[in-house]
Scaffold this motif. Structure first.
Motif, short mmCIF file in Angstrom:
data_model
loop_
_atom_site.label_atom_id
_atom_site.label_comp_id
_atom_site.label_asym_id
_atom_site.label_seq_id
_atom_site.Cartn_x
_atom_site.Cartn_y
_atom_site.Cartn_z
N VAL A 142 0.85 -1.19 0.00
CA VAL A 142 0.00 0.00 0.00
C VAL A 142 0.89 1.24 0.00
N PHE A 198 -4.87 6.00 -1.20
CA PHE A 198 -4.08 4.85 -0.79
C PHE A 198 -4.19 3.84 -1.93
N CYS A 252 -3.49 0.29 -3.26
CA CYS A 252 -3.17 -1.10 -2.89
C CYS A 252 -2.68 -1.77 -4.18
#
Length: 198
Positions: free
Chosen positions: A148, A166, A168
Motif C-alpha cells: 500500500v 491509498f 493497494c
C-alpha cells in the motif's frame, strides 16, 4: 475491448448482466477492437470499511500562549477481497478535514501519517498495515508495507484539497489489507471540534 462489430459512440449507457440492471456509465468514442474502460458497478465480493477514533492530547500550559486544544485523529481502513481473483491497483480515497474559511486563522490540521512528500508519493514503507500496526509505523526502507502506497490526490490545476489516495498494489483473492491515516487538529479550547472534522 470493443468486439461488437460496431463503433461505440460517446455518451451515457446502462449496463445489464443476465437481464439485471448493474449500473450507469459514460464512455468516449470507441473504435472496433479498441480497448476502453468503464465502471461495471459495485462488486459485492469487495468491501472497504473504516473506523475513526480521536482523543485529546496533553497541552502545555503557559500564561502567555493562547489556550488551545489538540486532538489526534486516527482512521483505520480495512479492505477485504472475498472474491476468487486478485484485484490489481485498488485505490481508496480519503481526506483531511476541510477547515471552514472563518476558522482558518484559528485551526491547524497536520498530517502525521503517512508521511507524504510534496506533490508525490508517501515515503516508501510508511503506511501502517496489519491489525497490530501503529499508524505511520511502516517497515521503513524497503518498499511499502502490505503493498500500500499513499499519495496526494491529483487534481487538474494542481489545487491542494487535502485529499489522499491509498493505492493497494494488489489485493489477493481472500486477502485483507489494512492501513491508517493519522492527523492532528489544533484549535481554541472552546471550539466545537466536530466542525473541523468536516
Amino acid at each position: 475491448r470493443n468486439t461488437s462489430g460496431y463503433q461505440l459512440y460517446p455518451g451515457p449507457l446502462s449496463l445489464f448482466l443476465d437481464d439485471s440492471y448493474v449500473a450507469n456509465a459514460e464512455i468516449k468514442h470507441v473504435n472496433l477492437n479498441e480497448y476502453f474502460s468503464c465502471s461495471l458497478g459495485i462488486d459485492p465480493t469487495v468491501s472497504a470499511h473504516h473506523n475513526d477514533t480521536h482523543r485529546s492530547l496533553p497541552r502545555a500550559t503557559s500564561s502567555y500562549a493562547p489556550r488551545t486544544e489538540t486532538q489526534l485523529h486516527v482512521t483505520r481502513f480495512v479492505v477485504k477481497n472475498r472474491g476468487r481473483v486478485s484485484i490489481p491497483r485498488l485505490v481508496v480515497k480519503a481526506g483531511l478535514p476541510v477547515v471552514p474559511a472563518e476558522l482558518v486563522d484559528d485551526v491547524r490540521v497536520v498530517l502525521r501519517a503517512p508521511r507524504l512528500v510534496e506533490g508525490g508519493e508517501a515515503v516508501r514503507g510508511d503506511v501502517a498495515a496489519g491489525p497490530d500496526a501503529e499508524a505511520g509505523s511502516g517497515g521503513g526502507g524497503g518498499g511499502s508495507v502490505g503493498g500500500v502506497v499513499a499519495r496526494w490526490a491529483r487534481y487538474e490545476g494542481g489545487e491542494k484539497t487535502g485529499r489522499l489516495e491509498f493505492v493497494c498494489e494488489e489485493v489477493a483473492a481472500g486477502a485483507e489489507v489494512t492501513f491508517a491515516l493519522e492527523y492532528e487538529v489544533t484549535g481554541p479550547v472552546d471550539m466545537d471540534f466536530a466542525v473541523a472534522r468536516g
